[in-house]
Write an enzyme that holds these catalytic residues in place. Structure first.
Site, PDB file in Angstrom:
ATOM      1  N   SER A  57       0.840  -1.189   0.000  1.00 17.24           N
ATOM      2  CA  SER A  57       0.000   0.000   0.000  1.00 17.24           C
ATOM      3  C   SER A  57       0.878   1.243   0.000  1.00 17.24           C
ATOM      4  O   SER A  57       1.910   1.280   0.674  1.00 17.24           O
ATOM      5  CB  SER A  57      -0.897   0.011   1.241  1.00 17.24           C
ATOM      6  N   THR A 109      -3.830   1.779   2.071  1.00 16.23           N
ATOM      7  CA  THR A 109      -4.158   3.125   1.609  1.00 16.23           C
ATOM      8  C   THR A 109      -5.650   3.388   1.751  1.00 16.23           C
ATOM      9  O   THR A 109      -6.063   4.518   2.044  1.00 16.23           O
ATOM     10  CB  THR A 109      -3.727   3.309   0.149  1.00 16.23           C
ATOM     11  N   ALA A 110      -6.457   2.365   1.546  1.00 16.50           N
ATOM     12  CA  ALA A 110      -7.910   2.535   1.682  1.00 16.50           C
ATOM     13  C   ALA A 110      -8.264   3.033   3.079  1.00 16.50           C
ATOM     14  O   ALA A 110      -9.088   3.949   3.241  1.00 16.50           O
ATOM     15  CB  ALA A 110      -8.612   1.208   1.390  1.00 16.50           C
ATOM     16  N   HIS A 148     -10.260  -4.331  -3.946  1.00 14.84           N
ATOM     17  CA  HIS A 148     -10.205  -5.380  -4.961  1.00 14.84           C
ATOM     18  C   HIS A 148     -11.581  -5.551  -5.629  1.00 14.84           C
ATOM     19  O   HIS A 148     -12.311  -4.596  -5.833  1.00 14.84           O
ATOM     20  CB  HIS A 148      -9.671  -6.682  -4.376  1.00 14.84           C
TER      21      HIS A 148
END
Length: 271
Positions: A57, A109-110, A148
């Site tokens: 990430s 990162t999400a 995803h």
């Protein structure tokens, strides 16, 4: 030299590795061995420096930038789309701030961008990314952060999209959202770093040039995703910005790291 390549168990990362997996790309004396894990595990392994090459990430990269070089290719960047928060009913931002949200890892990162969107910390619980959608659908969690292929399949469970982080980021900055990056460990040596970079870029190019064959391979990592949605998902995250960030992609990386106060070093890319 053995080069273990860490990538997440999803179709876009597998698609990029197809050139090497199929033998289409010459490994030039290196032995490339895939190491397939969920992104949170790869992030944790990166902190240990376990793999020679690894996806991770972007949120994790500042923690390991002295050990890993950032490759100019292999990134997952969404332009106007990205990870999404879903629930069984529409929830406002104010409601989400007070709701426990199941997330795929604190190093992702999400998770970082969701904190930016909600204005700070929020109640959350960590689960493997592929368990989040069923958790919300079964009512064991009120909301979940999907990465995803969940970005395309949440409707199959009757779930509602409450927030698209890529859309939010685009409205905030006018930039695409950089999520995953590809990296190489610096201690394999400068010459090996450059050679490995060129080989990995060739693997991406080979997959794009042989899309149907590469798609067949990648769908094996899609957890039942059909060919149409698999092709759509790969098109979202394997594109010209994957071949090279370009100036827009580089600006997006710098902007996200700056906003998250993670950019106290010079970001450089290996071609």
């Amino acid at each position: 030299m053995l080069i273990r390549v860490g990538f997440s168990a999803d179709p876009d990362d597998a698609f990029m590795f197809w050139g090497l997996a199929s033998g289409t790309v010459d490994p030039q004396g290196f032995e490339f061995e895939p190491a397939i894990q969920d992104i949170q595990t790869l992030n944790e392994w990166a902190l240990e420096g376990r793999l020679e090459v690894t996806a991770m990430s972007l949120a994790t990269y500042p923690l390991v930038h002295e050990r890993y070089a950032l490759l100019a290719h292999g990134a997952s960047i969404g332009s106007g789309y990205g990870p999404i928060v879903v629930a069984q009913e529409p929830l406002t931002l104010d409601e989400l701030r007070e709701t426990e949200i199941v997330v795929p890892g604190r190093l992702t990162t999400a998770f970082l961008v969701l904190k930016l969107a909600l204005g700070g910390e929020f109640p959350h619980r960590v689960l493997p990314f592929d368990e989040i959608q069923p958790e919300v659908a079964a009512g064991r969690a009120r909301a979940g952060l999907l990465i995803h292929e969940g970005q395309l399949t949440y409707g199959d469970e009757g779930l509602e999209k409450c927030l698209d982080l890529g859309e939010w980021w685009l409205l905030e900055t006018g930039l695409p959202l950089p999520l995953g990056v590809n990296t190489v460990r610096r201690d394999i040596g400068d010459e090996a770093v450059r050679k490995v970079s060129r080989i990995l870029r060739a693997s991406i190019d080979a997959a794009l040039a042989n899309r149907e064959e590469a798609l067949d391979y990648a769908l094996g990592f899609g957890r039942g995703m059909d060919a149409e949605r698999g092709d759509r998902f790969i098109g979202m995250y394997v594109n010209e910005l994957t071949q090279d960030y370009g100036e827009e992609g580089r600006e997006a990386v710098r902007e996200l790291l700056s906003r998250a106060h993670l950019g106290d070093f010079r970001v450089e890319w290996v071609q």
